[in-house]
Design a protein around this motif. Structure first.
Motif, PDB file in Angstrom:
ATOM      1  N   VAL A 122     -11.827  -2.565   8.234  1.00  0.00           N
ATOM      2  CA  VAL A 122     -12.075  -3.837   6.879  1.00  0.00           C
ATOM      3  C   VAL A 122     -11.359  -4.419   6.094  1.00  0.00           C
ATOM      4  CG1 VAL A 122     -14.917  -3.824   8.409  1.00  0.00           C
ATOM      5  CG2 VAL A 122     -14.076  -3.212   6.367  1.00  0.00           C
ATOM      6  N   THR A 123     -10.424  -3.540   6.267  1.00  0.00           N
ATOM      7  CA  THR A 123      -9.121  -4.010   4.554  1.00  0.00           C
ATOM      8  C   THR A 123      -8.421  -3.871   4.621  1.00  0.00           C
ATOM      9  OG1 THR A 123      -9.488  -1.656   4.083  1.00  0.00           O
ATOM     10  CG2 THR A 123     -10.458  -3.138   2.745  1.00  0.00           C
ATOM     11  N   ARG A 124      -7.542  -5.090   4.690  1.00  0.00           N
ATOM     12  CA  ARG A 124      -6.136  -5.321   5.115  1.00  0.00           C
ATOM     13  C   ARG A 124      -5.012  -3.890   4.062  1.00  0.00           C
ATOM     14  NH1 ARG A 124      -5.431 -10.844   2.022  1.00  0.00           N
ATOM     15  NH2 ARG A 124      -7.260  -9.785   0.250  1.00  0.00           N
ATOM     16  N   GLU A 125      -4.083  -3.847   5.069  1.00  0.00           N
ATOM     17  CA  GLU A 125      -3.386  -3.006   4.256  1.00  0.00           C
ATOM     18  C   GLU A 125      -2.680  -2.957   3.371  1.00  0.00           C
ATOM     19  OE1 GLU A 125      -1.318   1.052   5.954  1.00  0.00           O
ATOM     20  OE2 GLU A 125      -2.413  -0.863   6.945  1.00  0.00           O
ATOM     21  N   GLU A 126      -2.593  -4.267   2.483  1.00  0.00           N
ATOM     22  CA  GLU A 126      -1.783  -4.384   0.634  1.00  0.00           C
ATOM     23  C   GLU A 126      -3.271  -3.911   0.395  1.00  0.00           C
ATOM     24  OE1 GLU A 126       0.818  -6.874   3.686  1.00  0.00           O
ATOM     25  OE2 GLU A 126      -1.487  -7.118   3.265  1.00  0.00           O
ATOM     26  N   MET A 127      -4.331  -4.294   0.461  1.00  0.00           N
ATOM     27  CA  MET A 127      -5.668  -4.352   0.051  1.00  0.00           C
ATOM     28  C   MET A 127      -6.282  -2.924   0.594  1.00  0.00           C
ATOM     29  SD  MET A 127      -6.482  -6.517  -2.070  1.00  0.00           S
ATOM     30  CE  MET A 127      -4.512  -6.760  -2.212  1.00  0.00           C
ATOM     31  N   ARG A 128      -5.770  -1.959   1.542  1.00  0.00           N
ATOM     32  CA  ARG A 128      -6.336  -0.995   1.297  1.00  0.00           C
ATOM     33  C   ARG A 128      -6.011   0.458   0.969  1.00  0.00           C
ATOM     34  NH1 ARG A 128      -5.034  -0.071   7.604  1.00  0.00           N
ATOM     35  NH2 ARG A 128      -6.179  -1.900   7.962  1.00  0.00           N
ATOM     36  N   THR A 129      -4.576   0.180  -0.058  1.00  0.00           N
ATOM     37  CA  THR A 129      -4.335   1.368  -1.173  1.00  0.00           C
ATOM     38  C   THR A 129      -5.152   1.296  -1.661  1.00  0.00           C
ATOM     39  OG1 THR A 129      -2.536   1.768  -0.591  1.00  0.00           O
ATOM     40  CG2 THR A 129      -2.870   1.657  -2.851  1.00  0.00           C
ATOM     41  N   LYS A 130      -5.810   0.442  -2.217  1.00  0.00           N
ATOM     42  CA  LYS A 130      -7.192  -0.044  -3.844  1.00  0.00           C
ATOM     43  C   LYS A 130      -7.919   0.494  -2.738  1.00  0.00           C
ATOM     44  CE  LYS A 130      -6.490  -3.828  -6.420  1.00  0.00           C
ATOM     45  NZ  LYS A 130      -5.802  -5.360  -6.064  1.00  0.00           N
ATOM     46  N   ALA A 131      -8.545   0.240  -2.058  1.00  0.00           N
ATOM     47  CA  ALA A 131     -10.337   0.045  -1.594  1.00  0.00           C
ATOM     48  C   ALA A 131     -10.099   2.026  -1.259  1.00  0.00           C
ATOM     49  CB  ALA A 131      -9.989  -0.844   0.285  1.00  0.00           C
ATOM     50  N   MET A 132      -9.149   2.487  -0.749  1.00  0.00           N
ATOM     51  CA  MET A 132      -8.960   3.679  -0.972  1.00  0.00           C
ATOM     52  C   MET A 132      -8.677   4.689  -1.665  1.00  0.00           C
ATOM     53  SD  MET A 132      -9.727   4.387   2.460  1.00  0.00           S
ATOM     54  CE  MET A 132      -9.512   3.816   4.189  1.00  0.00           C
ATOM     55  N   THR A 134     -10.271   3.975  -4.853  1.00  0.00           N
ATOM     56  CA  THR A 134     -11.848   2.895  -5.197  1.00  0.00           C
ATOM     57  C   THR A 134     -12.461   3.638  -4.450  1.00  0.00           C
ATOM     58  OG1 THR A 134     -11.159   0.772  -5.818  1.00  0.00           O
ATOM     59  CG2 THR A 134     -13.434   1.714  -5.356  1.00  0.00           C
ATOM     60  N   MET A 135     -12.221   3.871  -3.551  1.00  0.00           N
ATOM     61  CA  MET A 135     -13.514   5.045  -3.137  1.00  0.00           C
ATOM     62  C   MET A 135     -13.126   6.613  -3.187  1.00  0.00           C
ATOM     63  SD  MET A 135     -15.610   3.530  -0.922  1.00  0.00           S
ATOM     64  CE  MET A 135     -15.296   2.781  -2.208  1.00  0.00           C
ATOM     65  N   GLY A 136     -11.961   6.932  -3.624  1.00  0.00           N
ATOM     66  CA  GLY A 136     -11.613   8.629  -3.645  1.00  0.00           C
ATOM     67  C   GLY A 136     -11.805   8.619  -5.482  1.00  0.00           C
ATOM     68  N   LEU A 137     -11.451   7.446  -6.218  1.00  0.00           N
ATOM     69  CA  LEU A 137     -12.539   7.800  -7.595  1.00  0.00           C
ATOM     70  C   LEU A 137     -14.733   7.398  -7.693  1.00  0.00           C
ATOM     71  CD1 LEU A 137      -9.976   5.247  -9.466  1.00  0.00           C
ATOM     72  CD2 LEU A 137     -10.216   7.763  -9.850  1.00  0.00           C
ATOM     73  N   ALA A 260      -6.698  10.317 -15.528  1.00  0.00           N
ATOM     74  CA  ALA A 260      -5.937  10.327 -14.402  1.00  0.00           C
ATOM     75  C   ALA A 260      -5.912   8.445 -13.954  1.00  0.00           C
ATOM     76  CB  ALA A 260      -7.142  10.675 -13.967  1.00  0.00           C
ATOM     77  N   ILE A 261      -6.916   8.114 -14.749  1.00  0.00           N
ATOM     78  CA  ILE A 261      -6.033   6.098 -14.032  1.00  0.00           C
ATOM     79  C   ILE A 261      -5.099   5.670 -14.095  1.00  0.00           C
ATOM     80  CG2 ILE A 261      -6.905   3.701 -14.587  1.00  0.00           C
ATOM     81  CD1 ILE A 261      -9.342   4.783 -14.705  1.00  0.00           C
ATOM     82  N   PRO A 262      -4.278   6.065 -15.392  1.00  0.00           N
ATOM     83  CA  PRO A 262      -2.908   5.537 -15.392  1.00  0.00           C
ATOM     84  C   PRO A 262      -1.654   6.176 -14.264  1.00  0.00           C
ATOM     85  CG  PRO A 262      -3.520   6.276 -17.225  1.00  0.00           C
ATOM     86  CD  PRO A 262      -4.098   6.547 -16.590  1.00  0.00           C
ATOM     87  N   PHE A 263      -2.397   7.377 -13.426  1.00  0.00           N
ATOM     88  CA  PHE A 263      -1.114   8.130 -13.043  1.00  0.00           C
ATOM     89  C   PHE A 263      -1.907   7.561 -11.477  1.00  0.00           C
ATOM     90  CE2 PHE A 263      -1.728  11.310 -17.001  1.00  0.00           C
ATOM     91  CZ  PHE A 263       0.136  11.284 -16.528  1.00  0.00           C
ATOM     92  N   ILE A 264      -2.845   7.315 -11.206  1.00  0.00           N
ATOM     93  CA  ILE A 264      -3.446   6.904  -9.629  1.00  0.00           C
ATOM     94  C   ILE A 264      -2.416   5.411  -9.349  1.00  0.00           C
ATOM     95  CG2 ILE A 264      -4.837   5.979  -8.250  1.00  0.00           C
ATOM     96  CD1 ILE A 264      -6.558   7.729 -10.084  1.00  0.00           C
ATOM     97  N   ILE A 265      -2.519   4.923 -11.029  1.00  0.00           N
ATOM     98  CA  ILE A 265      -1.419   3.228 -10.694  1.00  0.00           C
ATOM     99  C   ILE A 265      -0.259   3.666 -10.231  1.00  0.00           C
ATOM    100  CG2 ILE A 265      -1.015   1.477 -12.198  1.00  0.00           C
ATOM    101  CD1 ILE A 265      -3.728   1.515 -13.653  1.00  0.00           C
ATOM    102  N   ILE A 266       0.654   4.518 -11.048  1.00  0.00           N
ATOM    103  CA  ILE A 266       1.634   5.087 -10.666  1.00  0.00           C
ATOM    104  C   ILE A 266       1.915   5.277  -9.498  1.00  0.00           C
ATOM    105  CG2 ILE A 266       4.044   6.626 -11.343  1.00  0.00           C
ATOM    106  CD1 ILE A 266       2.779   6.501 -14.602  1.00  0.00           C
ATOM    107  N   GLU A 316      -8.808  13.255  -5.598  1.00  0.00           N
ATOM    108  CA  GLU A 316      -9.964  12.671  -5.043  1.00  0.00           C
ATOM    109  C   GLU A 316      -9.518  11.396  -4.754  1.00  0.00           C
ATOM    110  OE1 GLU A 316     -12.432  13.467  -3.382  1.00  0.00           O
ATOM    111  OE2 GLU A 316     -12.791  15.447  -3.950  1.00  0.00           O
ATOM    112  N   ALA A 317      -8.993  10.251  -5.447  1.00  0.00           N
ATOM    113  CA  ALA A 317      -8.436   9.676  -5.720  1.00  0.00           C
ATOM    114  C   ALA A 317      -7.083   9.317  -4.590  1.00  0.00           C
ATOM    115  CB  ALA A 317      -7.788   8.685  -7.253  1.00  0.00           C
ATOM    116  N   THR A 318      -6.347  10.051  -4.147  1.00  0.00           N
ATOM    117  CA  THR A 318      -5.466   9.864  -3.478  1.00  0.00           C
ATOM    118  C   THR A 318      -5.246  10.303  -1.847  1.00  0.00           C
ATOM    119  OG1 THR A 318      -4.510  11.784  -4.504  1.00  0.00           O
ATOM    120  CG2 THR A 318      -3.655   9.789  -5.368  1.00  0.00           C
TER     121      THR A 318
END
Length: 454
Positions: A122-132, A134-137, A260-266, A316-318
């Motif tokens: 239920v998430t688009r490919e471009e949003m799936r990275t952010k969604a996943m 988010t779930m990992g975090l 960890a958050i800045p490295f997840i963004i990178i 866990e996030a990646t």
């Protein structure tokens, strides 16, 4: 993110958080309070902590295979019912064997992978990275909060009270399931005629997925073992009661999370997932090695744990995001099921290993855990960067037959997957832009009855 995706993340994230907090509140306190149960031994206490992982490891794969063939939501509901039943049995236990049975039953509600697959639907490919991510975090944060609040609550509620909370959280999770949109997946390759062996073989042939399974196994083995060993060390070295130990975990959680958050963004934005992933494993290996020599003093324990939590949050996030990118379209739940089985098998082995290491020297206990992470790093090094695909959102035209319309959309060259949410009148197209032609773009725009930006 659109409203459908926000609802999905809210619902799935809430279910994950409730399950993880319920499961892991027990972990940092049971090695101390487990002695109160009849027939308790250090090994059986460790087994009670980790046995839920064995149930998860056994049942993740069959539930995930079923979720690639049948609707996902009924399977998730069944898993939550089993989770609640296990909590109730453990809450009423009077001996260690009854606790083990309750934890094993709770673990048999193995729906983590199915939840991830539902979110991917239920998430688009471009949003799936952010969604996943988010779930990992969410998972990492929930586990850390459980480690903090378990010790804070056990004094007033007791171990049985924590198990009752687990059952209550499961019921709340059932209610949250109704918040998540109900998708209808339409695939180019139907799984109805595929055997279970063929489904598994398709996923097991992908080496990079297997490397991710090794990573999650080592992560949860070490994490579970740590929280069997750690409560006694915090008492002996720092003079902290079990309740006070929660106040140590909380600041470490937030600092490790913030770092960890800045490295997840990178990893996600700069497409440096491989580099960040391997670096996180290396940091965790070094943290455990540091604890082997530095855990004799309080500062050594704090520094070692902080480094470990930083790597823990990153992995866990990646990992969920990586699985969603690399898994075959028609076998997402199966791939996530194998990963979740590896995760919970690691927790089971870690619980049992922690029980065996409970009375061993710091050098041996932490050194063995560092060796586990080091071996995992060596096995994972050949992993390649994950693929980055694209998708688009289509508003379903009014007054059409959705089944016929879906088949026509899926027949267009370059469309790999179609997920339809009829109630919301929205469909997601997963696209391989290397196969899209001008003709196929025109076909898609015609079927959508509006121009598409692809």
């Amino acid at each position: 993110m659109n409203s459908v995706e926000k609802r999905a993340i809210l619902g799935v994230g809430g279910i994950f958080a409730l399950r993880m907090i319920g499961l892991f509140m027990i972990v940092p306190v049971f090695s101390v309070y487990g002695d109160n149960y009849a027939h308790a031994t250090p090994f059986l206490i460790g087994l009670a902590v980790g046995i839920y992982g064995l149930g998860q490891a056994i049942f993740q794969i069959p539930m995930s295979l079923a979720a690639d063939k049948f609707p996902r939501k009924p399977i998730i509901m069944l898993g939550l019912i089993l989770f609640a039943a296990g909590g109730i049995i453990a809450a009423n236990a009077t001996d260690i064997y009854q606790v083990i049975i309750g934890r094993a039953l709770a673990g048999s509600g193995a729906v983590s992978a199915v939840l991830m697959a539902l979110l991917a639907d239920v998430t688009r490919e471009e949003m799936r990275t952010k969604a996943m991510a988010t779930m990992g975090l969410t998972i990492a944060t929930s586990i850390m909060l459980a480690f903090a609040f378990g010790p804070l609550l056990v004094g007033s509620l007791g171990i049985s009270g924590l198990f009752w909370l687990t059952a209550g959280f499961a019921i709340l999770a059932m209610l949250l399931l109704f918040v998540v949109p109900t998708p209808m997946r339409v695939l180019k390759h139907n799984l109805d005629n595929k055997s279970i062996g063929e489904q598994l073989a398709t996923v097991l042939k992908i080496g990079d997925l297997n490397r991710l399974h090794v990573g999650i196994f080592a992560l949860h083995l070490t994490m579970t073992a740590i929280f069997v060993i750690l409560p006694h060390q915090l008492t002996e070295v720092m003079g902290l009661s079990v309740r006070q130990q929660g106040l140590v975990y909380l600041p470490l959680l937030f600092v490790g999370f913030a770092v960890a958050i800045p490295f997840i963004i990178i990893a996600e934005k700069k497409r440096k997932m491989r580099q960040v992933f391997l670096s996180a494993i290396a940091v965790m290996t070094a943290a455990l090695a540091f604890l082997a020599f530095g855990s004799q003093i309080g500062v050594g324990i704090i520094v070692g744990l902080l480094l470990y939590f930083m790597g823990f949050n990153l992995l866990e996030a990646t990992i969920p995001s990586w699985i969603s990118k690399r898994a075959p379209v028609a076998n997402k739940a199966t791939a996530m099921g194998l990963n979740s089985s590896s995760q919970f098998l690691g927790a089971f082995v870690g619980g049992a290993m922690g029980g065996l290491l409970l009375n061993q020297s710091n050098l041996l206990a932490w050194g063995l855990l560092s060796l586990v992470m080091g071996i995992a790093l060596l096995l994972i090094i050949p992993i390649a960067q994950p693929p980055y695909l694209s998708s688009t959102t289509v508003t379903i035209p009014k007054n059409i037959n959705i089944q016929d319309w879906s088949r026509q959309m899926l027949a267009v060259d370059g469309v790999d997957e179609l997920v339809v949410m009829a109630k919301e009148q929205v469909a997601y197209l997963k696209l391989d832009k290397t196969q899209l032609t001008d003709d196929s773009r025109q076909q898609l725009s015609s079927l959508a009855q509006s121009p598409l930006d692809i």
